[in-house]
Scaffold this motif. Structure first.
Motif, PDB file in Angstrom:
ATOM      1  N   TYR A 105      42.912  31.034  30.727  1.00  0.00           N
ATOM      2  CA  TYR A 105      42.256  32.107  31.477  1.00  0.00           C
ATOM      3  C   TYR A 105      43.209  33.294  31.635  1.00  0.00           C
ATOM      4  CZ  TYR A 105      40.161  34.693  35.319  1.00  0.00           C
ATOM      5  OH  TYR A 105      39.642  35.694  36.098  1.00  0.00           O
ATOM      6  N   ALA A 106      44.465  33.021  31.997  1.00  0.00           N
ATOM      7  CA  ALA A 106      45.437  34.092  32.199  1.00  0.00           C
ATOM      8  C   ALA A 106      45.691  34.855  30.898  1.00  0.00           C
ATOM      9  CB  ALA A 106      46.751  33.513  32.739  1.00  0.00           C
ATOM     10  N   ILE A 107      45.818  34.124  29.784  1.00  0.00           N
ATOM     11  CA  ILE A 107      46.024  34.767  28.483  1.00  0.00           C
ATOM     12  C   ILE A 107      44.836  35.659  28.138  1.00  0.00           C
ATOM     13  CG2 ILE A 107      46.176  34.341  25.996  1.00  0.00           C
ATOM     14  CD1 ILE A 107      47.772  31.787  26.701  1.00  0.00           C
ATOM     15  N   SER A 108      43.641  35.133  28.382  1.00  0.00           N
ATOM     16  CA  SER A 108      42.427  35.906  28.103  1.00  0.00           C
ATOM     17  C   SER A 108      42.392  37.188  28.920  1.00  0.00           C
ATOM     18  CB  SER A 108      41.194  35.052  28.407  1.00  0.00           C
ATOM     19  OG  SER A 108      40.014  35.805  28.270  1.00  0.00           O
ATOM     20  N   GLN A 109      42.772  37.097  30.185  1.00  0.00           N
ATOM     21  CA  GLN A 109      42.758  38.268  31.060  1.00  0.00           C
ATOM     22  C   GLN A 109      43.834  39.289  30.682  1.00  0.00           C
ATOM     23  OE1 GLN A 109      39.624  37.858  32.231  1.00  0.00           O
ATOM     24  NE2 GLN A 109      40.407  38.917  34.058  1.00  0.00           N
ATOM     25  N   PHE A 138      55.389  30.572  35.907  1.00  0.00           N
ATOM     26  CA  PHE A 138      55.589  29.578  36.963  1.00  0.00           C
ATOM     27  C   PHE A 138      54.667  28.357  36.845  1.00  0.00           C
ATOM     28  CE2 PHE A 138      57.412  33.334  39.140  1.00  0.00           C
ATOM     29  CZ  PHE A 138      58.644  32.781  39.500  1.00  0.00           C
ATOM     30  N   TYR A 139      53.523  28.527  36.191  1.00  0.00           N
ATOM     31  CA  TYR A 139      52.567  27.412  36.093  1.00  0.00           C
ATOM     32  C   TYR A 139      52.089  27.240  34.642  1.00  0.00           C
ATOM     33  CZ  TYR A 139      52.361  28.544  41.065  1.00  0.00           C
ATOM     34  OH  TYR A 139      52.679  28.826  42.366  1.00  0.00           O
ATOM     35  N   PRO A 140      52.999  26.872  33.749  1.00  0.00           N
ATOM     36  CA  PRO A 140      52.638  26.773  32.332  1.00  0.00           C
ATOM     37  C   PRO A 140      51.913  25.473  31.961  1.00  0.00           C
ATOM     38  CG  PRO A 140      54.931  26.187  32.609  1.00  0.00           C
ATOM     39  CD  PRO A 140      54.429  26.564  33.984  1.00  0.00           C
ATOM     40  N   VAL A 141      51.857  24.507  32.851  1.00  0.00           N
ATOM     41  CA  VAL A 141      51.342  23.180  32.518  1.00  0.00           C
ATOM     42  C   VAL A 141      49.816  23.153  32.464  1.00  0.00           C
ATOM     43  CG1 VAL A 141      51.279  20.754  33.173  1.00  0.00           C
ATOM     44  CG2 VAL A 141      53.382  22.081  33.491  1.00  0.00           C
ATOM     45  N   ASN A 142      49.180  23.772  33.435  1.00  0.00           N
ATOM     46  CA  ASN A 142      47.721  23.724  33.522  1.00  0.00           C
ATOM     47  C   ASN A 142      47.097  24.539  32.383  1.00  0.00           C
ATOM     48  OD1 ASN A 142      44.964  24.301  34.242  1.00  0.00           O
ATOM     49  ND2 ASN A 142      45.460  23.481  36.277  1.00  0.00           N
ATOM     50  N   ARG A 143      46.526  23.843  31.416  1.00  0.00           N
ATOM     51  CA  ARG A 143      46.011  24.517  30.218  1.00  0.00           C
ATOM     52  C   ARG A 143      44.851  25.457  30.537  1.00  0.00           C
ATOM     53  NH1 ARG A 143      45.701  24.694  24.842  1.00  0.00           N
ATOM     54  NH2 ARG A 143      43.684  24.825  23.816  1.00  0.00           N
ATOM     55  N   TYR A 174      49.422  38.061  35.778  1.00  0.00           N
ATOM     56  CA  TYR A 174      48.991  36.983  34.886  1.00  0.00           C
ATOM     57  C   TYR A 174      50.192  36.376  34.155  1.00  0.00           C
ATOM     58  CZ  TYR A 174      44.133  38.492  35.545  1.00  0.00           C
ATOM     59  OH  TYR A 174      42.908  38.810  36.083  1.00  0.00           O
ATOM     60  N   GLU A 175      51.121  37.246  33.749  1.00  0.00           N
ATOM     61  CA  GLU A 175      52.323  36.736  33.072  1.00  0.00           C
ATOM     62  C   GLU A 175      53.205  35.948  34.038  1.00  0.00           C
ATOM     63  OE1 GLU A 175      54.022  40.267  31.396  1.00  0.00           O
ATOM     64  OE2 GLU A 175      52.925  40.026  29.493  1.00  0.00           O
ATOM     65  N   ARG A 176      53.237  36.373  35.304  1.00  0.00           N
ATOM     66  CA  ARG A 176      53.987  35.640  36.314  1.00  0.00           C
ATOM     67  C   ARG A 176      53.411  34.211  36.466  1.00  0.00           C
ATOM     68  NH1 ARG A 176      56.648  38.345  40.141  1.00  0.00           N
ATOM     69  NH2 ARG A 176      55.126  40.059  40.012  1.00  0.00           N
ATOM     70  N   HIS A 177      52.097  34.152  36.446  1.00  0.00           N
ATOM     71  CA  HIS A 177      51.440  32.847  36.549  1.00  0.00           C
ATOM     72  C   HIS A 177      51.809  31.955  35.365  1.00  0.00           C
ATOM     73  CE1 HIS A 177      48.285  29.860  37.287  1.00  0.00           C
ATOM     74  NE2 HIS A 177      48.089  29.898  35.976  1.00  0.00           N
ATOM     75  N   LEU A 178      51.803  32.529  34.168  1.00  0.00           N
ATOM     76  CA  LEU A 178      52.137  31.746  32.974  1.00  0.00           C
ATOM     77  C   LEU A 178      53.574  31.240  33.020  1.00  0.00           C
ATOM     78  CD1 LEU A 178      50.430  33.925  30.208  1.00  0.00           C
ATOM     79  CD2 LEU A 178      49.706  31.669  31.011  1.00  0.00           C
TER      80      LEU A 178
END
Length: 282
Positions: free
Chosen positions: A62-66, A52-57, A46-50
């Protein structure tokens, strides 16, 4: 207590499902790890996603929540609270996430033994049945039976039958909690004031009561004998020592009553809450 809190959280997690994983393909593997209970690895994804893809709110929320849920499920409650507090400002306008994370924060404080702090977070989800239910559970842990009873009774007409059923059960628990036989610390102290050890008898600590009576009697008798034999300095020293034990006997009796009450209520709460977990099995 632990069984109930875990069961409640599982129930809430199912009732309040966030965005479906298939709507966020890039997070599918992270969700897979989360589902398998591999929470530390899920957090990394989830942190990797945040990163590489920080733009899509929506994806980021969702990633932060998870991440927060992963910390909670791995019983790392301090990190759960830390991440909630650092991200709460970003999600305060997102009702779905705000509501869910308030419950996770409150549950974390309950796990850490801070029910008053838990109530603060639960109360931010006004009119939400799950949060009201959790507020009542926090009141139970505070031994505030009237507040707990009032809270659970307000849910008896809830449309969610599972919550209404649990509220009914916990309402009965609150009524029984009000009738628990507890010891009054002031009475325990007063008894030991007049007779060393009597307060311990009142709190059903009989061995401590006997020890207190014998020791206080021995010290006071020694002081008297020393004075009688003209050893005033030694006798005075013995009297000071005996007076200290006498005061300690009073203080100890008060604390004994408090411990007795805490243990009695804890046993009652743990047993009562464990019995009602069948209402909230997923």
């Amino acid at each position: 207590m632990k069984i109930l809190i875990t069961s409640v959280l599982l129930f809430l997690a199912i009732v309040n499902k966030p965005i479906l994983a298939q709507e966020i393909p890039r997070l599918t593997y992270a969700d897979h790890l989360f589902t398998k209970g591999k929470y530390s690895k899920a957090i990394e994804e989830y942190e990797r996603h945040l990163f590489f893809y920080p733009v899509n709110r929506e994806d980021s929320l969702y990633a932060i929540s998870q991440i927060i849920k992963s910390y909670y499920m791995s019983e790392d409650y301090k990190n759960t609270l830390s991440h909630i507090e650092s991200n709460m400002v970003n999600i305060k306008d997102e009702h779905e996430y705000f509501y869910s994370l308030n419950n996770y924060a409150g549950m974390s404080y309950l796990k850490l033994g801070y029910p008053k702090s838990a109530i603060i977070y639960f109360n931010q989800n006004r009119n939400e049945p799950q949060s009201i239910l959790l507020t009542g559970i926090a009141y139970i842990h505070l031994h505030q039976w009237n507040s707990a009873l009032k809270t659970f009774d307000s849910l008896l007409g809830c449309e969610d039958k599972a919550i209404a059923g649990l509220a009914s059960k916990l309402s009965q628990v609150s009524k029984e909690g009000k009738t628990l036989k507890i010891k009054k610390p002031m009475i325990a102290g007063a008894l030991s004031l007049f007779l060393p050890g009597a307060g311990y008898v009142y709190t059903e600590h009989y061995q401590t009561a006997l020890s207190s009576l014998l020791l206080n009697s021995l010290l006071l008798g020694t002081s008297y004998e020393l004075h009688k034999n003209g050893l005033k300095f030694t006798g005075s020293s013995a009297f000071i020592l005996s007076f200290g034990w006498y005061i300690g006997n009073i203080y100890g009796s008060v604390k004994s009553a408090i411990r007795y009450n805490d243990l009695t209520q804890k046993i009652f709460i743990d047993e009562s809450l464990q019995e009602c977990t069948y209402f909230i099995k997923p």
